[in-house]
Design a protein around this motif. Structure first.
Motif, short mmCIF file in Angstrom:
data_model
loop_
_atom_site.label_atom_id
_atom_site.label_comp_id
_atom_site.label_asym_id
_atom_site.label_seq_id
_atom_site.Cartn_x
_atom_site.Cartn_y
_atom_site.Cartn_z
N LEU A 45 0.69 -1.34 0.17
CA LEU A 45 -0.01 0.03 -0.21
C LEU A 45 0.83 1.25 -0.03
O LEU A 45 0.47 2.12 -0.62
CB LEU A 45 -0.90 0.04 1.19
N ASP A 46 1.93 1.19 0.74
CA ASP A 46 2.86 2.58 0.98
C ASP A 46 3.90 2.47 0.00
O ASP A 46 4.84 3.21 0.09
CB ASP A 46 3.17 2.59 2.39
N LYS A 47 3.99 1.61 -1.10
CA LYS A 47 5.04 1.48 -1.94
C LYS A 47 4.84 2.35 -3.23
O LYS A 47 3.72 3.07 -3.29
CB LYS A 47 5.34 -0.02 -2.47
N ASN A 48 5.85 2.71 -3.74
CA ASN A 48 5.71 3.53 -5.02
C ASN A 48 5.09 2.82 -6.02
O ASN A 48 4.84 1.57 -6.19
CB ASN A 48 7.28 4.07 -5.63
N VAL A 49 4.49 3.74 -6.95
CA VAL A 49 3.67 3.07 -8.08
C VAL A 49 4.26 1.98 -8.87
O VAL A 49 3.27 1.13 -9.40
CB VAL A 49 3.00 4.23 -8.82
N VAL A 50 5.20 2.30 -9.32
CA VAL A 50 6.09 1.25 -9.94
C VAL A 50 6.13 -0.17 -9.40
O VAL A 50 5.59 -1.21 -10.02
CB VAL A 50 7.36 1.80 -10.31
N ARG A 51 6.40 -0.05 -8.18
CA ARG A 51 6.40 -1.46 -7.38
C ARG A 51 4.90 -1.90 -7.37
O ARG A 51 4.86 -3.19 -7.57
CB ARG A 51 7.03 -1.14 -6.00
N VAL A 52 3.94 -1.08 -6.99
CA VAL A 52 2.64 -1.83 -6.86
C VAL A 52 2.36 -2.35 -8.28
O VAL A 52 1.76 -3.52 -8.04
CB VAL A 52 1.56 -0.57 -6.39
N ARG A 75 -4.23 2.69 -11.21
CA ARG A 75 -3.53 3.75 -12.37
C ARG A 75 -4.47 4.91 -12.49
O ARG A 75 -4.11 6.19 -12.63
CB ARG A 75 -3.51 3.18 -13.64
N GLU A 76 -5.76 4.78 -12.63
CA GLU A 76 -6.72 5.91 -12.70
C GLU A 76 -6.66 7.09 -11.63
O GLU A 76 -6.55 8.23 -11.47
CB GLU A 76 -8.14 5.49 -12.89
N GLY A 120 -3.78 11.50 -11.58
CA GLY A 120 -3.58 12.91 -11.37
C GLY A 120 -2.47 13.47 -11.14
O GLY A 120 -2.23 14.64 -11.58
N VAL A 121 -1.73 12.80 -10.51
CA VAL A 121 -0.23 13.11 -10.34
C VAL A 121 0.80 12.57 -11.26
O VAL A 121 1.53 13.24 -11.52
CB VAL A 121 0.30 12.57 -8.69
N HIS A 122 0.55 11.56 -11.93
CA HIS A 122 1.32 10.79 -12.77
C HIS A 122 0.54 10.56 -14.06
O HIS A 122 -0.39 9.44 -14.32
CB HIS A 122 2.04 9.63 -12.34
N GLN A 123 0.68 11.60 -14.94
CA GLN A 123 -0.21 11.50 -16.26
C GLN A 123 -0.24 10.17 -17.12
O GLN A 123 -1.01 9.91 -17.87
CB GLN A 123 0.06 12.76 -17.10
#
Length: 248
Positions: free
Chosen positions: A65-72, A103-104, A108-111
């Motif tokens: 849950l608290d990992k970066n988006v790439v890891r998730v 991803r959706e 908002g932060v990562h287009q």
């Protein structure tokens, strides 16, 4: 389940997952394990792995849950592929949906994470083909929202895509209703069959004494007829006996 998971090959797969080795090597071991089994063993192992992986996934999702988006996203992709290997398409679709929603939410932060209408459309097709009609409907709605949000002034350029998604949504909604009606019909038929069985048993119980009475009545009538015949024969015999002396 313990027996199926106790073999060295299966234990290796479980150890890799517990060590959070979410890579192609682990998936390769998993594929090799299932291919090396005979049909009966493969079915048992798949079932056991499915239960284990579903249980373990709950912990895994909590850990990232608290990992970066790439890891998730990389972990979600691994789980999707792992469930696909063992044939658990329900979990596979569920995690694909979670990845798209994730991803959706982060777009908002990562287009670059934004989900396009084509991705939602392809997911809707897979969900529809697998029989998950409400999920397919929701995916179609998300695809239409993507189109409306992307460029409201140029929607005429996506007329074909819009019509395709709307048609897919109509099929999903109709299939959902059809399944609901079919489920109700099955329940109705089962209930009527049970009622007919009860009626048949009740009728059978009622017929038995009636048949018994008829049988006893038949015996009485036959005995009465035989008794009448005997009485007639005796009467004839007495008449014959009394007439002979008079004739002499």
């Amino acid at each position: 389940m313990a027996d199926e998971l106790s073999s060295p090959e299966v234990s290796l797969v479980l150890s890799l997952i517990k060590l959070r080795r979410f890579d192609d090597a682990t998936l390769g071991v998993l594929r090799t394990l299932l291919v090396s089994k005979d049909l009966t063993s493969a079915v048992q192992v798949r079932s056991s792995l499915e239960q284990f992986l579903r249980f373990e996934t709950l912990h895994i999702l909590g850990e990232i849950l608290d990992k970066n988006v790439v890891r998730v996203l990389s972990v979600l992709e691994f789980l999707v592929r792992a469930f696909a290997v063992i044939g658990d398409f329900e979990s596979c679709l569920a995690l694909r949906y979670e990845a798209l929603v994730f991803r959706e939410n982060k777009s908002g932060v990562h287009q670059w994470l934004r989900v396009g209408h084509t991705e939602w459309g392809n997911f809707a097709k897979d969900a529809l083909e697998s029989g998950f009609y409400p999920v397919a409907t929701k995916a179609c709605e998300n695809a239409l929202l993507c189109l409306q949000r992307s460029d409201t002034s140029g929607l005429e350029n996506f007329t074909g895509d819009i019509q395709s998604i709307l048609s897919l949504k109509d099929v999903a909604i109709a299939s959902t209703g059809s399944c609901s009606v079919q489920a109700k019909a099955v329940k109705y038929l089962k209930r009527k069959e049970m009622e007919r069985s009860k009626q048949h048993a009740s009728t059978f119980r009622e017929i038995q004494p009636v048949a018994s009475v008829l049988f006893r009545d038949g015996i009485k009538k036959r005995n009465a007829r035989k008794f009448s015949e005997c009485q007639a024969l005796r009467s004839d015999a007495r008449n014959s006996h009394t007439q002979i002396p008079g004739s002499v």
